[in-house]
Design a protein around this motif. Structure first.
Motif, PDB file in Angstrom:
ATOM      1  N   ASN A 154       1.020  -1.139   0.247  1.00  0.00           N
ATOM      2  CA  ASN A 154      -0.502  -0.117  -0.275  1.00  0.00           C
ATOM      3  C   ASN A 154       0.489   1.414  -0.152  1.00  0.00           C
ATOM      4  O   ASN A 154       1.328   1.644   0.966  1.00  0.00           O
ATOM      5  N   PRO A 155       0.952   1.809  -1.431  1.00  0.00           N
ATOM      6  CA  PRO A 155       2.375   2.953  -1.298  1.00  0.00           C
ATOM      7  C   PRO A 155       1.369   4.251  -0.213  1.00  0.00           C
ATOM      8  O   PRO A 155       1.942   5.020   0.572  1.00  0.00           O
ATOM      9  N   ASP A 156      -0.220   4.304  -0.872  1.00  0.00           N
ATOM     10  CA  ASP A 156      -0.449   5.797   0.013  1.00  0.00           C
ATOM     11  C   ASP A 156      -0.446   5.636   1.484  1.00  0.00           C
ATOM     12  O   ASP A 156       0.175   6.535   2.392  1.00  0.00           O
ATOM     13  N   LEU A 157      -0.276   4.096   2.050  1.00  0.00           N
ATOM     14  CA  LEU A 157      -0.645   3.953   3.279  1.00  0.00           C
ATOM     15  C   LEU A 157       1.232   4.129   3.798  1.00  0.00           C
ATOM     16  O   LEU A 157       1.539   4.649   4.844  1.00  0.00           O
ATOM     17  N   ARG A 159       3.661   5.821   2.648  1.00  0.00           N
ATOM     18  CA  ARG A 159       2.989   7.785   2.412  1.00  0.00           C
ATOM     19  C   ARG A 159       3.365   8.591   3.848  1.00  0.00           C
ATOM     20  O   ARG A 159       3.647   9.658   4.308  1.00  0.00           O
ATOM     21  N   ALA A 160       2.198   8.116   4.153  1.00  0.00           N
ATOM     22  CA  ALA A 160       0.813   8.046   5.609  1.00  0.00           C
ATOM     23  C   ALA A 160       2.183   8.202   6.899  1.00  0.00           C
ATOM     24  O   ALA A 160       1.886   8.478   7.731  1.00  0.00           O
ATOM     25  N   ASP A 164       8.921   6.081   2.113  1.00  0.00           N
ATOM     26  CA  ASP A 164       8.956   7.222   1.053  1.00  0.00           C
ATOM     27  C   ASP A 164       9.170   5.473   0.062  1.00  0.00           C
ATOM     28  O   ASP A 164       9.927   5.133  -0.315  1.00  0.00           O
TER      29      ASP A 164
END
Length: 264
Positions: A154-157, A159-160, A164
């Motif tokens: 989960n790239p969005d998770l 970042r959160a 990176d």
């Protein structure tokens, strides 16, 4: 003990299998099998550069593979599709490397050893390099495991969480470059991607967690290495391709029995 070439070959195969296992899991999860192949093809260009400038072979291969991975990453950020980039870069690197080798007038080189591997000719020095490189790869994967896994799933998770994804992809590229340099003596450029992908894919139906998949891939990769060497010895067949064929048989077996085992 190491005077026996088959024992050296078996140890070399096990070293590569254990190094490629955790990395192969990420290659499967990210659907980037051709990325590994493109990185491997760059190794031939690294061989040519090493011979041209009298450089040590291993660092030159690592550098060429790293440049390949970084180039693909940079151009992907400019709107090119990944499969297009990999098709262009993989074939360009392999062709350029073979042309460069052919232009070396004072050097006679049998490219088949680099293309298909020559595990039966592994020396003690090669064995040390394989296991040292394998230890570095396993250490790198263990260090970045959590961040790499989050960025993969989960790239969005990621970042959160302050991770990176592009940086983790660079770490993965570095590990791929290392495994190419380690494995080129064992299975060769054309079969490295298979050794990365097939044991991990074979492990997938048998497990429920990412960590157990990495351990299962290592076990299956080691089994393929020993089984392939045994088959090559008995059947007088090429060792590198025999290892890949053994891994494929394991893949077929786990694909057939894996779903039944997971239902228990």
């Amino acid at each position: 003990m190491l005077d026996d070439f088959m024992i050296r070959a078996a140890l070399a195969g096990l070293g590569v299998a254990f190094a490629a296992a955790p990395l192969g899991c990420f290659v499967v999860w990210r659907r980037m099998a051709y990325f590994g192949e493109a990185t491997a093809h760059a190794a031939i260009l690294g061989v040519a550069l090493a011979l041209s400038f009298s450089l040590p072979l291993l660092p030159a291969i690592i550098m060429a593979a790293l440049v390949m991975g970084l180039t693909v990453t940079v151009f992907r950020g400019r709107g090119y599709a990944m499969d297009t980039l990999l098709g262009v870069m993989a074939h360009t690197a392999l062709a350029a490397g073979m042309v460069a080798v052919s232009l070396l007038a004072d050097v006679r080189l049998d490219l088949s050893a680099f293309l298909f591997g020559d595990i039966l000719a592994v020396t003690r020095g090669d064995l040390a390099a394989i296991w040292l490189g394998g230890a570095l790869i396993v250490g790198l994967m263990a260090w970045r495991w959590s961040a790499l896994l989050t960025a993969t799933l989960n790239p969005d998770l990621a970042r959160a969480s302050g991770i990176d994804p592009r940086r983790e992809e660079l770490w993965l590229t570095l590990a791929l470059a290392l495994v190419v340099a380690v494995a080129i003596k064992v299975v060769g450029v054309l079969l490295i991607a298979a050794l990365l992908v097939i044991p991990a894919a074979a492990a997938r139906p048998l497990v429920r967690t990412p960590e157990s998949m990495a351990f299962a891939a290592a076990a299956l990769g080691g089994t393929a290495a020993i089984g392939g060497l045994g088959g090559a010895y008995l059947g007088d067949t090429p060792a590198g391709p025999s290892i890949v064929c053994a891994a494929t048989l394991l893949f077929v077996a786990t694909a057939l029995v894996g779903p039944a085992l997971r239902r228990r």
